[in-house]
Motif scaffolding. Structure first.
Motif, PDB file in Angstrom:
ATOM      1  N   THR A 114      41.999  51.685  47.939  1.00  0.00           N
ATOM      2  CA  THR A 114      41.388  51.522  49.265  1.00  0.00           C
ATOM      3  C   THR A 114      40.139  52.390  49.331  1.00  0.00           C
ATOM      4  OG1 THR A 114      43.572  51.146  50.241  1.00  0.00           O
ATOM      5  CG2 THR A 114      41.758  51.654  51.746  1.00  0.00           C
ATOM      6  N   PRO A 115      38.950  51.807  49.202  1.00  0.00           N
ATOM      7  CA  PRO A 115      37.733  52.617  49.272  1.00  0.00           C
ATOM      8  C   PRO A 115      37.539  53.196  50.669  1.00  0.00           C
ATOM      9  CG  PRO A 115      37.201  50.279  49.227  1.00  0.00           C
ATOM     10  CD  PRO A 115      38.675  50.375  49.017  1.00  0.00           C
ATOM     11  N   ARG A 116      36.792  54.278  50.746  1.00  0.00           N
ATOM     12  CA  ARG A 116      36.555  54.914  52.049  1.00  0.00           C
ATOM     13  C   ARG A 116      35.794  53.996  52.987  1.00  0.00           C
ATOM     14  NH1 ARG A 116      36.093  61.227  51.819  1.00  0.00           N
ATOM     15  NH2 ARG A 116      37.438  61.696  50.031  1.00  0.00           N
ATOM     16  N   ASP A 117      34.906  53.200  52.433  1.00  0.00           N
ATOM     17  CA  ASP A 117      34.156  52.224  53.228  1.00  0.00           C
ATOM     18  C   ASP A 117      34.436  50.841  52.670  1.00  0.00           C
ATOM     19  OD1 ASP A 117      32.781  54.199  54.816  1.00  0.00           O
ATOM     20  OD2 ASP A 117      31.545  54.608  53.047  1.00  0.00           O
ATOM     21  N   ALA A 118      34.540  49.868  53.563  1.00  0.00           N
ATOM     22  CA  ALA A 118      34.760  48.494  53.120  1.00  0.00           C
ATOM     23  C   ALA A 118      33.624  48.044  52.206  1.00  0.00           C
ATOM     24  CB  ALA A 118      34.870  47.567  54.316  1.00  0.00           C
ATOM     25  N   LEU A 119      33.933  47.159  51.306  1.00  0.00           N
ATOM     26  CA  LEU A 119      32.948  46.635  50.350  1.00  0.00           C
ATOM     27  C   LEU A 119      32.494  45.267  50.822  1.00  0.00           C
ATOM     28  CD1 LEU A 119      34.922  47.614  47.129  1.00  0.00           C
ATOM     29  CD2 LEU A 119      33.037  48.886  48.197  1.00  0.00           C
ATOM     30  N   GLY A 120      31.199  45.103  51.037  1.00  0.00           N
ATOM     31  CA  GLY A 120      30.667  43.862  51.577  1.00  0.00           C
ATOM     32  C   GLY A 120      30.595  42.758  50.544  1.00  0.00           C
ATOM     33  N   LYS A 121      30.785  41.553  51.010  1.00  0.00           N
ATOM     34  CA  LYS A 121      30.713  40.384  50.133  1.00  0.00           C
ATOM     35  C   LYS A 121      29.362  40.321  49.442  1.00  0.00           C
ATOM     36  CE  LYS A 121      31.279  35.343  50.147  1.00  0.00           C
ATOM     37  NZ  LYS A 121      31.584  34.145  50.962  1.00  0.00           N
ATOM     38  N   ASN A 122      29.393  39.997  48.155  1.00  0.00           N
ATOM     39  CA  ASN A 122      28.214  39.859  47.289  1.00  0.00           C
ATOM     40  C   ASN A 122      27.541  41.195  46.983  1.00  0.00           C
ATOM     41  OD1 ASN A 122      28.502  37.043  47.128  1.00  0.00           O
ATOM     42  ND2 ASN A 122      27.326  36.753  49.011  1.00  0.00           N
ATOM     43  N   LYS A 123      28.178  42.297  47.325  1.00  0.00           N
ATOM     44  CA  LYS A 123      27.642  43.615  47.010  1.00  0.00           C
ATOM     45  C   LYS A 123      28.293  44.148  45.728  1.00  0.00           C
ATOM     46  CE  LYS A 123      25.138  43.942  50.765  1.00  0.00           C
ATOM     47  NZ  LYS A 123      23.650  43.955  50.703  1.00  0.00           N
ATOM     48  N   ASN A 124      27.477  44.820  44.908  1.00  0.00           N
ATOM     49  CA  ASN A 124      28.013  45.458  43.712  1.00  0.00           C
ATOM     50  C   ASN A 124      28.669  46.786  44.066  1.00  0.00           C
ATOM     51  OD1 ASN A 124      27.108  43.391  42.071  1.00  0.00           O
ATOM     52  ND2 ASN A 124      25.261  44.463  41.419  1.00  0.00           N
ATOM     53  N   PHE A 125      29.691  47.148  43.309  1.00  0.00           N
ATOM     54  CA  PHE A 125      30.320  48.451  43.480  1.00  0.00           C
ATOM     55  C   PHE A 125      30.843  48.919  42.135  1.00  0.00           C
ATOM     56  CE2 PHE A 125      33.735  45.384  44.067  1.00  0.00           C
ATOM     57  CZ  PHE A 125      34.844  45.960  43.447  1.00  0.00           C
ATOM     58  N   THR A 126      31.131  50.225  42.034  1.00  0.00           N
ATOM     59  CA  THR A 126      31.723  50.773  40.818  1.00  0.00           C
ATOM     60  C   THR A 126      33.059  51.431  41.159  1.00  0.00           C
ATOM     61  OG1 THR A 126      30.595  52.910  41.051  1.00  0.00           O
ATOM     62  CG2 THR A 126      29.482  51.207  39.749  1.00  0.00           C
ATOM     63  N   VAL A 127      33.980  51.329  40.247  1.00  0.00           N
ATOM     64  CA  VAL A 127      35.263  52.027  40.370  1.00  0.00           C
ATOM     65  C   VAL A 127      35.525  52.731  39.051  1.00  0.00           C
ATOM     66  CG1 VAL A 127      36.500  49.890  39.790  1.00  0.00           C
ATOM     67  CG2 VAL A 127      37.750  51.788  40.802  1.00  0.00           C
ATOM     68  N   ALA A 128      35.817  54.026  39.126  1.00  0.00           N
ATOM     69  CA  ALA A 128      36.087  54.835  37.940  1.00  0.00           C
ATOM     70  C   ALA A 128      37.526  55.331  38.008  1.00  0.00           C
ATOM     71  CB  ALA A 128      35.122  56.004  37.850  1.00  0.00           C
ATOM     72  N   VAL A 129      38.282  55.099  36.954  1.00  0.00           N
ATOM     73  CA  VAL A 129      39.706  55.435  36.908  1.00  0.00           C
ATOM     74  C   VAL A 129      39.947  56.415  35.760  1.00  0.00           C
ATOM     75  CG1 VAL A 129      42.052  54.548  36.716  1.00  0.00           C
ATOM     76  CG2 VAL A 129      40.267  53.125  37.766  1.00  0.00           C
ATOM     77  N   THR A 130      40.534  57.567  36.083  1.00  0.00           N
ATOM     78  CA  THR A 130      40.932  58.547  35.076  1.00  0.00           C
ATOM     79  C   THR A 130      42.437  58.434  34.887  1.00  0.00           C
ATOM     80  OG1 THR A 130      39.141  60.005  35.807  1.00  0.00           O
ATOM     81  CG2 THR A 130      40.877  60.976  34.433  1.00  0.00           C
ATOM     82  N   TYR A 131      42.869  58.360  33.640  1.00  0.00           N
ATOM     83  CA  TYR A 131      44.275  58.042  33.380  1.00  0.00           C
ATOM     84  C   TYR A 131      44.686  58.569  32.003  1.00  0.00           C
ATOM     85  CZ  TYR A 131      42.211  54.377  30.474  1.00  0.00           C
ATOM     86  OH  TYR A 131      41.483  53.708  29.516  1.00  0.00           O
ATOM     87  N   GLY A 132      45.979  58.515  31.702  1.00  0.00           N
ATOM     88  CA  GLY A 132      46.435  58.950  30.391  1.00  0.00           C
ATOM     89  C   GLY A 132      47.914  58.692  30.192  1.00  0.00           C
ATOM     90  N   GLY A 133      48.363  58.948  28.964  1.00  0.00           N
ATOM     91  CA  GLY A 133      49.761  58.756  28.609  1.00  0.00           C
ATOM     92  C   GLY A 133      49.889  58.184  27.215  1.00  0.00           C
ATOM     93  N   VAL A 134      51.085  57.733  26.895  1.00  0.00           N
ATOM     94  CA  VAL A 134      51.357  57.110  25.599  1.00  0.00           C
ATOM     95  C   VAL A 134      51.463  55.605  25.814  1.00  0.00           C
ATOM     96  CG1 VAL A 134      52.975  56.930  23.674  1.00  0.00           C
ATOM     97  CG2 VAL A 134      52.548  59.162  24.758  1.00  0.00           C
ATOM     98  N   PRO A 135      50.484  54.834  25.350  1.00  0.00           N
ATOM     99  CA  PRO A 135      50.552  53.377  25.544  1.00  0.00           C
ATOM    100  C   PRO A 135      51.754  52.787  24.818  1.00  0.00           C
ATOM    101  CG  PRO A 135      48.347  54.068  24.849  1.00  0.00           C
ATOM    102  CD  PRO A 135      49.259  55.237  24.650  1.00  0.00           C
ATOM    103  N   GLU A 136      52.365  51.814  25.435  1.00  0.00           N
ATOM    104  CA  GLU A 136      53.523  51.156  24.840  1.00  0.00           C
ATOM    105  C   GLU A 136      53.190  49.703  24.533  1.00  0.00           C
ATOM    106  OE1 GLU A 136      57.115  51.604  27.071  1.00  0.00           O
ATOM    107  OE2 GLU A 136      56.565  53.630  27.746  1.00  0.00           O
ATOM    108  N   PRO A 137      53.474  49.245  23.328  1.00  0.00           N
ATOM    109  CA  PRO A 137      53.244  47.825  23.032  1.00  0.00           C
ATOM    110  C   PRO A 137      54.189  46.963  23.841  1.00  0.00           C
ATOM    111  CG  PRO A 137      54.456  48.856  21.247  1.00  0.00           C
ATOM    112  CD  PRO A 137      54.063  49.963  22.181  1.00  0.00           C
ATOM    113  N   LEU A 138      53.820  45.706  24.008  1.00  0.00           N
ATOM    114  CA  LEU A 138      54.674  44.741  24.669  1.00  0.00           C
ATOM    115  C   LEU A 138      55.475  43.989  23.608  1.00  0.00           C
ATOM    116  CD1 LEU A 138      52.245  43.283  27.359  1.00  0.00           C
ATOM    117  CD2 LEU A 138      53.757  45.283  27.504  1.00  0.00           C
ATOM    118  N   SER A 139      56.559  43.390  24.030  1.00  0.00           N
ATOM    119  CA  SER A 139      57.360  42.588  23.113  1.00  0.00           C
ATOM    120  C   SER A 139      57.997  41.455  23.893  1.00  0.00           C
ATOM    121  CB  SER A 139      58.440  43.443  22.433  1.00  0.00           C
ATOM    122  OG  SER A 139      59.312  43.989  23.405  1.00  0.00           O
TER     123      SER A 139
END
Length: 465
Positions: A114-139
């Motif tokens: 949920t961004p602090r301000d609404a994002l207008g239609k046809n407007k560009n925006f950026t989202v940056a995600v910091t994350y980590g862990g041990v990736p698990e393969p799918l089966s």
């Protein structure tokens, strides 16, 4: 100057109309948590189109830990109050939208932001995600009963993500309908080589680590991204036709009679004649010591091979660069547009080499399966999720193309292939799109042919030649 009564009335009417127009603008609403793919309803996300992925990841082979920061540039397709990203199991520690920290919630594989301000239609925006862990393969049953996705090897990791495992290692809109260019920076211990899509921009060493920056300038589906890490012998150059080539070979693999570099160069140039210009900035291969994967994958610009080095496999995966990578299915039920075309590739290659005609290959595949075989019970044009990679999708998809070729003739057939990849270059297309184009080029009504070979169970009768 005083306005006349009629002028005052007109002004009031105009102001009211303007107010109504403003009031009628839709209020911001949440984007959907999936694109509604019939096989994977929650893959991808609604409300925006991704324009670029920037991946910065660090991998420690000793602990199998991945730490990353993914920056996504996107354009809103509606007035957005919130939107989703796909990420499986890894822990998110921070999200920013347009540089400002944004709250988020998580339900299973869905992250709602949920961004602090609404994002207008046809407007560009950026989202940056910091994350980590041990990736698990799918089966599971989808990919030949094999693990897939982020898979540990003795010296690193083998990354092959079709159809739904890209989100096991980076947050994304993980559906083939939302393609975008990528920049991928991979940090790994010095002495290891990190191979990804596109071309290598550069490398640098710091504190016992090496960072490799790869750039794919052409749109790419998320499932085609890779960040394969390990010890590799690398050979670079250009094909005889002038396409840059990069081949990474695991040095522990035993010698092979297949010259991966030479075959890749030769096939890339031949397909460029048959299908049209090579669609990407580089061709190549990654051959890794990962026999337990049991499959290869057409990762964009550099197919990844799990120690399986046959000429036909290389021919198949390189055909995918046009059929699957450049022209990508609109939904996963259109998977025959990938696998049927790539399976037809070795039939054409054998014909080119004077070994057997494509018709001979078709008859061999057709005759090998009796009428009561389960092979003929798959509806190729809609094979269902757990059987989307069945041999029928591959072989019967290729059979459909040969039947079509014999029906409309070589001139129109090869014109169709080139027109298809040119018309939908870097985009998405469906089975219905292919049928329409085939009918347009040939001037024939082909509904019956495709209904019989793609959508009807049972062994079809051979067409008369």
């Amino acid at each position: 100057m005083a306005l006349s009564r009629s002028a005052r009335l007109a002004a009031v009417t105009l102001a009211a109309a303007s107010f109504c127009l403003v009031a009628a603008a839709p209020a911001p609403t949440p984007g959907s948590d999936g694109v509604g793919d019939p096989y994977f309803p929650q893959l991808g996300n609604g409300g925006y189109d991704v324009r670029h992925y920037g991946l910065d990841i660090a991998y420690d082979p000793d602990t199998d830990r991945l730490d990353g920061r993914t920056t996504i540039t996107a354009r809103a397709t509606q007035n957005l109050s919130s939107f989703d990203l796909d990420l499986q199991k890894l822990t998110v520690t921070r999200i920013e939208v347009n540089g400002r920290r944004a709250p988020f919630t998580r339900t299973g594989d869905e992250i709602r932001i949920t961004p602090r301000d609404a994002l207008g239609k046809n407007k560009n925006f950026t989202v940056a995600v910091t994350y980590g862990g041990v990736p698990e393969p799918l089966s599971g049953p989808i990919v030949f009963g094999s693990d897939y996705g982020w898979m540990k090897t003795p010296d690193g990791v083998f990354v092959a993500c079709e159809p739904n495992a890209a989100s096991t290692w980076f947050p994304s809109s993980d559906h083939p309908s939302d393609k975008a260019p990528f920049d991928i920076r991979i940090k790994a211990p010095k002495g290891l080589t990190s191979v990804s899509n596109g071309r290598l921009v550069g490398t640098y060493d710091k504190d016992g680590q090496t960072v490799a920056h790869w750039r794919s300038t052409k749109p790419m589906a998320t499932y085609l991204a890779t960040a394969t890490i390990g010890k590799f012998d690398v050979r670079t150059g250009t094909t005889p036709g002038g396409t840059p080539i990069y081949v990474a070979m695991d040095p522990v693999l035993p010698p092979s009679t297949v010259d991966v570099y030479g075959i890749t160069a030769e096939v890339t140039d031949y397909w460029s004649e048959v299908f049209g210009p090579y669609p990407f900035e580089e061709t190549g291969a990654i051959v890794d010591d990962m026999p337990q994967a049991g499959f290869s994958l057409e990762t964009q610009t550099k197919p990844i091979y799990s120690a399986v080095r046959s000429e036909n496999t290389i021919v198949h995966e390189l055909a995918h660069q046009w059929f699957g990578d450049s022209v990508t299915p609109a939904s996963w039920r259109d998977i025959w547009l990938n696998e049927g075309f790539a399976t037809y590739g070795p039939w054409l290659w054998g014909e080119h080499k004077g070994r057997a005609t494509a018709h001979d290959a078709f008859r061999a595949a057709y005759d090998a399966r009796p009428a009561d075989s389960a092979f003929w019970q798959i509806t190729v044009g809609d094979p269902q999720r757990d059987t989307m990679f069945s041999s029928a999708v591959y072989q019967r998809g290729a059979m459909t193309l040969q039947v079509l070729r014999e029906r409309i003739g070589d001139k129109d057939f090869f014109k169709l292939l080139k027109t298809w990849v040119k018309q939908h270059r870097y985009g998405n297309a469906s089975t219905a799109d292919f049928i329409r184009l085939a009918e347009h080029i040939s001037g024939e009504q082909l509904d019956g042919l495709f209904q019989t070979w793609l959508f009807t169970k049972g062994k079809p009768a051979l067409p008369t030649r």
